[in-house]
Design a protein around this motif. Sequence first.
Motif, PDB file in Angstrom:
ATOM      1  N   LYS A 174      82.193  43.724   3.275  1.00 46.60           N
ATOM      2  CA  LYS A 174      82.251  43.644   1.767  1.00 46.60           C
ATOM      3  C   LYS A 174      82.940  42.113   1.522  1.00 46.60           C
ATOM      4  O   LYS A 174      82.317  41.249   0.442  1.00 46.60           O
ATOM      5  CB  LYS A 174      82.907  44.570   0.944  1.00 46.60           C
ATOM      6  N   ILE A 175      83.983  42.029   2.032  1.00 45.45           N
ATOM      7  CA  ILE A 175      84.802  40.462   1.814  1.00 45.45           C
ATOM      8  C   ILE A 175      83.807  39.575   2.310  1.00 45.45           C
ATOM      9  O   ILE A 175      83.800  38.452   1.490  1.00 45.45           O
ATOM     10  CB  ILE A 175      85.976  40.721   2.418  1.00 45.45           C
ATOM     11  N   GLN A 176      83.366  39.593   3.527  1.00 53.14           N
ATOM     12  CA  GLN A 176      82.604  38.490   3.872  1.00 53.14           C
ATOM     13  C   GLN A 176      81.584  38.178   2.992  1.00 53.14           C
ATOM     14  O   GLN A 176      80.985  36.991   2.708  1.00 53.14           O
ATOM     15  CB  GLN A 176      82.047  39.180   5.555  1.00 53.14           C
ATOM     16  N   GLY A 177      80.690  39.281   2.376  1.00 57.95           N
ATOM     17  CA  GLY A 177      79.626  39.019   1.709  1.00 57.95           C
ATOM     18  C   GLY A 177      80.037  38.342   0.499  1.00 57.95           C
ATOM     19  O   GLY A 177      79.316  37.423  -0.237  1.00 57.95           O
ATOM     20  N   TYR A 222      79.907  33.503  -3.121  1.00 57.51           N
ATOM     21  CA  TYR A 222      80.654  32.340  -3.852  1.00 57.51           C
ATOM     22  C   TYR A 222      80.562  31.223  -3.386  1.00 57.51           C
ATOM     23  O   TYR A 222      80.054  30.038  -4.034  1.00 57.51           O
ATOM     24  CB  TYR A 222      82.086  32.913  -4.127  1.00 57.51           C
ATOM     25  N   ILE A 223      80.415  30.931  -2.085  1.00 59.62           N
ATOM     26  CA  ILE A 223      80.460  29.614  -1.440  1.00 59.62           C
ATOM     27  C   ILE A 223      79.032  29.098  -1.704  1.00 59.62           C
ATOM     28  O   ILE A 223      78.658  27.980  -1.711  1.00 59.62           O
ATOM     29  CB  ILE A 223      80.848  29.700  -0.016  1.00 59.62           C
ATOM     30  N   ALA A 224      77.989  30.051  -1.291  1.00 59.45           N
ATOM     31  CA  ALA A 224      76.550  29.485  -1.241  1.00 59.45           C
ATOM     32  C   ALA A 224      76.117  28.912  -2.469  1.00 59.45           C
ATOM     33  O   ALA A 224      75.182  28.356  -2.606  1.00 59.45           O
ATOM     34  CB  ALA A 224      75.846  30.737  -0.707  1.00 59.45           C
ATOM     35  N   ALA A 225      76.749  29.322  -3.619  1.00 59.53           N
ATOM     36  CA  ALA A 225      76.169  28.957  -4.902  1.00 59.53           C
ATOM     37  C   ALA A 225      76.529  27.580  -5.442  1.00 59.53           C
ATOM     38  O   ALA A 225      76.297  27.067  -6.365  1.00 59.53           O
ATOM     39  CB  ALA A 225      76.740  30.081  -6.073  1.00 59.53           C
ATOM     40  N   ASP A 226      77.342  27.043  -4.725  1.00 58.31           N
ATOM     41  CA  ASP A 226      77.884  25.502  -4.874  1.00 58.31           C
ATOM     42  C   ASP A 226      77.580  24.830  -3.733  1.00 58.31           C
ATOM     43  O   ASP A 226      77.962  24.795  -2.682  1.00 58.31           O
ATOM     44  CB  ASP A 226      79.329  25.762  -5.231  1.00 58.31           C
ATOM     45  N   ILE A 251      87.037  42.715  -5.836  1.00 51.83           N
ATOM     46  CA  ILE A 251      87.672  43.326  -4.677  1.00 51.83           C
ATOM     47  C   ILE A 251      88.929  42.809  -4.296  1.00 51.83           C
ATOM     48  O   ILE A 251      89.068  41.625  -4.370  1.00 51.83           O
ATOM     49  CB  ILE A 251      86.515  43.057  -3.436  1.00 51.83           C
ATOM     50  N   PRO A 252      89.802  43.416  -3.771  1.00 49.78           N
ATOM     51  CA  PRO A 252      91.066  43.284  -2.988  1.00 49.78           C
ATOM     52  C   PRO A 252      90.955  42.279  -1.928  1.00 49.78           C
ATOM     53  O   PRO A 252      90.083  42.719  -0.913  1.00 49.78           O
ATOM     54  CB  PRO A 252      91.745  44.445  -2.762  1.00 49.78           C
ATOM     55  N   MET A 298      90.198  35.197   3.450  1.00 49.12           N
ATOM     56  CA  MET A 298      89.354  34.265   2.896  1.00 49.12           C
ATOM     57  C   MET A 298      89.090  32.992   3.624  1.00 49.12           C
ATOM     58  O   MET A 298      88.092  32.498   4.051  1.00 49.12           O
ATOM     59  CB  MET A 298      89.786  33.746   1.264  1.00 49.12           C
ATOM     60  N   LEU A 299      90.367  32.460   4.297  1.00 47.01           N
ATOM     61  CA  LEU A 299      90.318  31.480   5.146  1.00 47.01           C
ATOM     62  C   LEU A 299      89.718  31.964   6.336  1.00 47.01           C
ATOM     63  O   LEU A 299      88.938  30.963   7.175  1.00 47.01           O
ATOM     64  CB  LEU A 299      91.822  30.874   5.414  1.00 47.01           C
ATOM     65  N   THR A 300      89.894  33.117   6.802  1.00 44.77           N
ATOM     66  CA  THR A 300      89.214  33.459   7.937  1.00 44.77           C
ATOM     67  C   THR A 300      87.933  33.600   7.903  1.00 44.77           C
ATOM     68  O   THR A 300      86.966  33.131   8.845  1.00 44.77           O
ATOM     69  CB  THR A 300      89.881  34.773   8.384  1.00 44.77           C
ATOM     70  N   CYS A 301      87.175  34.207   6.706  1.00 44.55           N
ATOM     71  CA  CYS A 301      85.860  34.242   6.530  1.00 44.55           C
ATOM     72  C   CYS A 301      85.206  32.734   6.580  1.00 44.55           C
ATOM     73  O   CYS A 301      84.096  32.597   7.209  1.00 44.55           O
ATOM     74  CB  CYS A 301      85.424  34.761   5.142  1.00 44.55           C
ATOM     75  N   LEU A 302      86.009  31.697   6.029  1.00 44.09           N
ATOM     76  CA  LEU A 302      85.405  30.339   6.126  1.00 44.09           C
ATOM     77  C   LEU A 302      85.285  30.007   7.410  1.00 44.09           C
ATOM     78  O   LEU A 302      84.270  29.071   7.798  1.00 44.09           O
ATOM     79  CB  LEU A 302      86.372  29.176   5.226  1.00 44.09           C
ATOM     80  N   ASP A 303      86.370  30.178   8.348  1.00 49.12           N
ATOM     81  CA  ASP A 303      86.303  29.729   9.682  1.00 49.12           C
ATOM     82  C   ASP A 303      85.369  30.481  10.523  1.00 49.12           C
ATOM     83  O   ASP A 303      84.404  29.646  11.342  1.00 49.12           O
ATOM     84  CB  ASP A 303      87.803  30.056  10.462  1.00 49.12           C
ATOM     85  N   MET A 304      85.185  31.670  10.281  1.00 50.59           N
ATOM     86  CA  MET A 304      83.875  32.506  10.798  1.00 50.59           C
ATOM     87  C   MET A 304      82.670  31.783  10.250  1.00 50.59           C
ATOM     88  O   MET A 304      81.672  31.479  11.411  1.00 50.59           O
ATOM     89  CB  MET A 304      83.842  33.918  10.512  1.00 50.59           C
ATOM     90  N   PHE A 305      82.408  31.401   9.174  1.00 52.57           N
ATOM     91  CA  PHE A 305      81.200  30.924   8.688  1.00 52.57           C
ATOM     92  C   PHE A 305      80.909  29.404   9.318  1.00 52.57           C
ATOM     93  O   PHE A 305      79.635  29.055   9.540  1.00 52.57           O
ATOM     94  CB  PHE A 305      81.051  30.680   7.315  1.00 52.57           C
ATOM     95  N   ALA A 306      82.098  28.613   9.465  1.00 55.52           N
ATOM     96  CA  ALA A 306      81.934  27.385   9.998  1.00 55.52           C
ATOM     97  C   ALA A 306      81.562  27.517  11.688  1.00 55.52           C
ATOM     98  O   ALA A 306      80.649  26.636  12.181  1.00 55.52           O
ATOM     99  CB  ALA A 306      83.323  26.742   9.989  1.00 55.52           C
ATOM    100  N   ASP A 307      82.143  28.456  12.215  1.00 59.47           N
ATOM    101  CA  ASP A 307      81.731  28.765  13.796  1.00 59.47           C
ATOM    102  C   ASP A 307      80.392  28.847  13.954  1.00 59.47           C
ATOM    103  O   ASP A 307      79.974  28.464  14.950  1.00 59.47           O
ATOM    104  CB  ASP A 307      82.443  29.936  14.105  1.00 59.47           C
ATOM    105  N   VAL A 308      79.819  29.501  13.211  1.00 58.93           N
ATOM    106  CA  VAL A 308      78.258  29.838  13.296  1.00 58.93           C
ATOM    107  C   VAL A 308      77.404  28.819  12.631  1.00 58.93           C
ATOM    108  O   VAL A 308      76.242  29.137  12.465  1.00 58.93           O
ATOM    109  CB  VAL A 308      77.816  31.026  13.038  1.00 58.93           C
TER     110      VAL A 308
END
Length: 682
Positions: A593-596, A601-605, A625-626, A632-642
């Motif tokens: 849910k957090i990843q999504g 949010y990122i993909a819209a900009d 969502i809490p 959040m920073l972990t999500c960004l790192d994961m997206f950058a990884d792939v």
Amino acid sequence: MNLKYGIWNVSTPRIDNVNALSAGGYAPLAAMVLSARGIGSTAQAAGYLGSNAPLEDPFAMTDMDKAVNRVGLALAKGETIAVFGDYDVDGITATCLLTDFLRRMGGKVVSYIPGRLEEGYGLNPIAISYLRDQGVSLIVTVDCGITAVAEAKLCREQGMDLVITDHHVCKAELPQAVAVVDPHRPGDGYPHQNLSGVGVAFKLASAIWGSQEKALEAYADFVCLGTVADVMLLQGENRTFVSHGLDALAHTKRPGLAALMKEAGCDPAALSATSIGFVLAPRINAAGRMGKIQVAVDLFLSTDPVQAEKLAKELCQMNAQRQAIEQEIYRQAISMLPTDQTPKAIVLAEESWHQGVVGIVASRIAEEFCCPTVLICLDGEHGKASSRSYGGFNLFASLTELAPLLESYGGHELAAGFTIPRKNIPKFRQELCRLAEDYYLDGTPQTTLQVDCAVEPELLTIPNIDALQVLEPCGNGCPKPVLMLTGLTLEHIQRVGNGRHLRLRLSRGRFVLNAIYFSVQQEGDSFREGDLVDVAFTPQVNEFRGNRSVQLNVVDIRPACPVECCQELCDYRAMRSGRLTAEGAERLLPDRKIQGAVWRYIAADPMLKDTPCCLCRKIVRKYGIPMSLGQMLTCLDMFADVGLLALERQNKYILVRPLPVTQKADLTKSETMQLLLRVKEK
């Protein structure tokens, strides 16, 4: 507009304490602030706010009797006495206080403040030789001298006695002087260590005079200026000094102080500790920074209104010149920074920089780029540096570790100076960046704002805000109240003051509030009209053409969040440094849910630039969502990884650019996720 503080610590007043304080006569806002600061009764409030604490016996300080006896002997024998001070406000006021007092006692007195650019801080061989040639037989230091071991020896060799009065922390070895008066001396019996340099000078004068009451009546203005400018703790005696000093300044008989307040646009009747700190102190300090310290000394000691007016104008012109030089150094320094990477620490050097001004610029850059900053003024094969810390990084400890690269150094945790061979600057830069990187990888918060309490807009009335004057004088130990309003709509933004400040209009329900936000950086705008925000502010009553209205003096602003948005980064920093625990990995791993939410949010900009704190709160607000900042920073790192996005960190900002993809990315192949899963399973 940018989020200045990563963490807001918001205190919560206790209802029973607020009720008790209100019953004792305190207005609602004042009662809430006092309760938030741990005060629960009118008796406690009186102790916290009282401005008439008794003055402690000056002879409780070690060696005060020796100092009084030696100065008294010099007065009786007609010896030439030199009062030796420092070039900041505390040192100038201490020098002027003791010089004026000893002359009042019939003494033959000269004052000496070393040139900041030529001699540097404190006693030095140049000054000692000069004073000896002037027939001086006794030097009395104020606001300096506690580390002058070699200089004290030189005084003895030159046949001069030395009395030291200081308020700085002592080192292991004390100078061998006739008397060493410093409340920080080990075993000193004085109950307050937090006196300013001018406060200690006042104690010596009152001990010689035999009456602290007469000394306070004569010199409260000087003691007030130095105490406030040196950011001393406004409790106990210091609160008494400042309270009496503000009254004295409102009715000053000193032509120099009257002229300075007039030239600076300060209404003596409305003078506060804040206006001393932000209006008068910079102008007084300008004399030392620009190498014309005698202008400030002559201004304070002047008895001629015409001369005082001339000197006050000169001092204010020097301050304007200092500001112009500061702007130019800042412009040059910013242009020297790399644009393709985030500095862990900033170390810059230039031939043309002004030694008296670089410290102010270093402070500004450290705040703007969120890292320790060192600016070095080069002169031949050597350089003199001023440095400022950020986020608790201990500069003095770092310089101690890097001492083999330096010629000399001094200072404290937050600000320091040193001299360095030009050839060592690249290595110093490399090593300081290494130390800063190690420090910021741990769990230490970088910036924290202490908020007294959250309030409702209906409490922001003119009578309630006027009643906050009970907290004055405000300063270190009794700060101006910082309140918080949540869930405000940012209706209007207008740049003023050549773009340096913002006027804001905020609303919530039927309440509309005007605000001013000073010194806002123009890059990386994180807020726009229509945004929902929380605002931390100091309330004030604005007066214009006889009309009084409520205004918020904004301290910080952040996106409003309806659910929890933790700004803690301990786990994320532990992951980045290889010290993550299984429990930390469990807290850090974002669910689907957090990843999504982060991805949508990122993909819209197509290109997003923001501070991490603001971005996290915006995502939480949008999707409800809490989420923690680390997640959040972990999500960004994961997206950058792939390969889903390009991620760049620029100082306090992150730049995020979604990349075109032709097939669905598999986050399980992310190195960041694999690391979290491995650690979690241990």
